[in-house]
Design an enzyme around this catalytic site. Structure first.
Site, PDB file in Angstrom:
ATOM      1  N   GLY A 165       0.750  -1.262   0.000  1.00 50.90           N
ATOM      2  CA  GLY A 165       0.000   0.000   0.000  1.00 50.90           C
ATOM      3  C   GLY A 165       0.772   1.300   0.000  1.00 50.90           C
ATOM      4  O   GLY A 165       0.159   2.351  -0.179  1.00 50.90           O
ATOM      5  N   CYS A 218      -0.046   3.458  -6.143  1.00 57.69           N
ATOM      6  CA  CYS A 218      -0.806   2.331  -5.616  1.00 57.69           C
ATOM      7  C   CYS A 218      -2.091   2.854  -4.993  1.00 57.69           C
ATOM      8  O   CYS A 218      -2.068   3.873  -4.300  1.00 57.69           O
ATOM      9  CB  CYS A 218       0.060   1.666  -4.561  1.00 57.69           C
ATOM     10  N   GLY A 228       2.996   2.485  -2.166  1.00 64.89           N
ATOM     11  CA  GLY A 228       3.501   2.923  -3.480  1.00 64.89           C
ATOM     12  C   GLY A 228       2.857   4.216  -3.965  1.00 64.89           C
ATOM     13  O   GLY A 228       1.691   4.490  -3.692  1.00 64.89           O
TER      14      GLY A 228
HETATM   15  P1  5GP Z   1       7.003   3.894  -5.234  1.00 66.03           P
HETATM   16  O1  5GP Z   1       8.500   3.823  -5.116  1.00 66.03           O
HETATM   17  O2  5GP Z   1       6.562   4.437  -6.542  1.00 66.03           O
HETATM   18  O3  5GP Z   1       6.377   4.581  -4.065  1.00 66.03           O
HETATM   19  O4  5GP Z   1       6.485   2.385  -5.130  1.00 66.03           O
HETATM   20  C1  5GP Z   1       6.864   1.383  -6.036  1.00 66.03           C
HETATM   21  C2  5GP Z   1       6.171   0.095  -5.666  1.00 66.03           C
HETATM   22  O5  5GP Z   1       4.738   0.232  -5.753  1.00 66.03           O
HETATM   23  C3  5GP Z   1       6.435  -1.097  -6.577  1.00 66.03           C
HETATM   24  O6  5GP Z   1       7.699  -1.661  -6.401  1.00 66.03           O
HETATM   25  C4  5GP Z   1       5.292  -2.024  -6.205  1.00 66.03           C
HETATM   26  O7  5GP Z   1       5.542  -2.761  -5.042  1.00 66.03           O
HETATM   27  C5  5GP Z   1       4.165  -1.063  -5.925  1.00 66.03           C
HETATM   28  N1  5GP Z   1       3.220  -1.011  -7.051  1.00 66.03           N
HETATM   29  C6  5GP Z   1       3.500  -0.824  -8.360  1.00 66.03           C
HETATM   30  N2  5GP Z   1       2.381  -0.828  -9.106  1.00 66.03           N
HETATM   31  C7  5GP Z   1       1.360  -1.023  -8.257  1.00 66.03           C
HETATM   32  C8  5GP Z   1      -0.059  -1.131  -8.431  1.00 66.03           C
HETATM   33  O8  5GP Z   1      -0.613  -0.997  -9.521  1.00 66.03           O
HETATM   34  N3  5GP Z   1      -0.779  -1.373  -7.308  1.00 66.03           N
HETATM   35  C9  5GP Z   1      -0.188  -1.512  -6.085  1.00 66.03           C
HETATM   36  N4  5GP Z   1      -0.977  -1.784  -5.041  1.00 66.03           N
HETATM   37  N5  5GP Z   1       1.141  -1.380  -5.868  1.00 66.03           N
HETATM   38  C10 5GP Z   1       1.892  -1.145  -6.950  1.00 66.03           C
END
Ligand code: 5GP
Length: 346
Positions: free
Chosen positions: A181, A186, A183
Site C-alpha cells: 500500500g 498504488c 507505493g
Molecule cells: P514507489 O517507489 O513508486 O512509491 O512504489 C513502487 C512500488 O509500488 C512497486 O515496487 C510495487 O511494489 C508497488 N506497485 C507498483 N504498481 C502497483 C499497483 O498498480 N498497485 C499496487 N498496489 N502497488 C503497486
C-alpha cells in the site's frame, strides 16, 4: 474483531536525530554493502538500492544506467524471450550481479521463467512478485522455485508482518519484499482499506528476517531522498524505488507533450493502463489497484542517482556512520507531528 493500538509509523512521521561524528566529509562514506544470501549462499557487493519491477522503471536501459553505480534493477516481467536475448547479448558480464528476472506465480509466468533460465543460466537473481504475499499458493510457488533453482538468489513478496517474513524465508526465499500500500501509484489502501505504515513494516520485518539470517527490501513509499535514508535507518537491507526513478530517459512509458512541456507516463502495474497494455483489458473480478500519472520529463537518470546517493552519504555523515551498514545502528528516530514534515509530502 480486534484493534492493535500500538502506534505504527510512516516515513513522514519521523526525522533522524543528528549525532556526534568524526567524519569530516560525505566523501568518507561508503554506500556499498556485502551480503551472503541465506539459501543461495551467493555473495553480493553493491549499493543496495533497487529499481522496481514496473514496466515504467525496471527496464533494460535502467540496468545499464544503474549498474554503473552498482545499483540493482528488478527487470519487469513483460519482456519477450527475444528481447531478453538481445539484452543478454549486449549487457557486459560485470553487470550480471545487478539485475533480477521478475515473475508472477501463474503457469505462463513459471513457463517463461524456465525459458529465460534455460537460455541464460548465468542470471543470478529472481524476483517473485505478487500484490498479496499471504496466500498459500504463493508460499508453495516460492518452495517450488527454490527447489528448481537452488543456487539463485530469490527475492519474494510483498508482505508487511514478521510471521510472513519468517514463513517465506523458511520456504526458500533469500530476500523478502516488504510493503503493501505505500507505493506512489498504488491505490490498495483506498480501494481495500488494507495496508501497513512502511517504516513500522520495515522495523518489524527486518527484525524477523535478521533473526533467521535473511534480508528485506523495503518496497514503495520513498518520495524524497530522505525517505531512503529513513528506510535504511529502520533496518532495511535494500530499498526499492518506483516513482523516484520514473520520468527519465531510461524509464519506460509513453512520452507525452502538453503545452510544449514533455511528460512521461508512470502507472501502477495493476492500473487500468498496465492491464490494458499487457492483458488486453481489466479483469472484471478485480478492481484496478493502481493509478496513472504524468511525470515531467527529468532527462537521464544519472542526475537523480547522484542526488539521492549524495543525500544518503550526507545522512551517514550527520549520524557518524562511515558505512551504510552502520546507519541503522546509529539511527535514533524522533517522532514528529505531520505538519512539521508536510512541506515534503506530495
Ligand atoms: P514507489 O517507489 O513508486 O512509491 O512504489 C513502487 C512500488 O509500488 C512497486 O515496487 C510495487 O511494489 C508497488 N506497485 C507498483 N504498481 C502497483 C499497483 O498498480 N498497485 C499496487 N498496489 N502497488 C503497486
Amino acid at each position: 474483531m480486534r484493534i492493535e493500538s500500538d502506534l505504527k509509523l510512516g516515513f513522514k512521521d519521523v526525522m533522524i536525530r543528528p549525532k556526534r561524528s568524526t567524519l569530516n566529509s560525505r566523501a568518507q562514506v561508503t554506500l556499498e554493502r556485502n551480503f551472503t544470501f541465506l539459501h543461495s549462499n551467493y555473495q553480493w557487493k553493491g549499493v543496495p538500492i533497487m529499481a522496481a519491477n514496473m514496466d515504467t522503471v525496471g527496464t533494460f536501459e535502467m540496468v545499464k544506467a544503474l549498474a554503473k553505480h552498482k545499483i540493482f534493477t528488478a527487470i519487469h516481467k513483460h519482456y519477450t524471450l527475444d528481447e531478453w536475448k538481445h539484452f543478454m547479448n549486449s549487457v557486459p558480464d560485470e553487470m550480471i550481479d545487478y539485475f533480477a528476472v521478475s515473475t508472477g506465480t501463474g503457469t505462463a509466468d513459471s513457463k517463461k521463467l524456465t525459458n529465460i533460465f534455460s537460455q541464460h543460466p548465468q542470471i543470478k537473481f529472481i524476483c517473485i512478485d505478487v500484490a498479496n504475499g499471504y496466500s498459500e499458493h504463493f508460499v508453495n510457488f516460492v518452495k517450488k522455485t527454490r527447489k528448481q533453482y537452488p543456487d539463485k538468489v530469490i527475492m519474494a513478496g510483498n508482505v508487511v508482518t514478521g510471521e510472513m517474513v519468517e514463513e517465506l524465508l523458511l520456504a526458500g526465499a533469500d530476500i523478502i519484499k516488504v510493503g503493501i500500500g505505500p507505493g506512489s501509484v498504488c491505490t490498495t489502501r483506498v480501494k481495500t482499506g488494507v495496508g501497513y505504515p512502511q517504516l513500522s513494516a520495515i522495523i518489524e520485518c527486518a527484525d524477523a528476517a535478521h533473526g533467521l539470517g535473511g534480508q528485506i527490501v523495503s518496497d514503495g513509499g520513498c518520495k524524497i531522498p530522505g525517505d531512503i535514508a529513513k528506510a535504511f535507518g529502520g533496518g532495511a537491507d535494500f530499498v526499492m524505488l518506483g516513482g523516484m526513478l520514473a520520468g527519465h530517459t531510461e524509464s519506460g512509458g509513453k512520452t507525452i507533450e502538453i503545452d510544449g512541456t514533455k511528460y512521461k507516463q508512470f502507472y501502477g502495474m495493476s492500473s487500468e493502463t498496465a492491464m490494458k497494455k499487457h492483458a488486453g483489458s481489466v479483469a472484471n473480478y478485480r478492481a484496478s489497484e493502481g493509478k496513472t500519472v504524468e511525470i515531467p520529463y527529468r532527462g537521464t537518470v544519472e542526475n537523480t542517482v547522484q542526488d539521492f546517493l549524495g543525500g544518503l552519504r550526507s545522512t551517514c555523515t550527520y549520524v557518524g556512520a562511515s558505512k551504510l551498514k552502520e546507519l541503522t545502528k546509529r539511527t535514533t528516530f524522533i517522532k514528529v507531528q505531520e505538519q512539521h514534515n508536510e512541506v515534503f509530502s506530495k
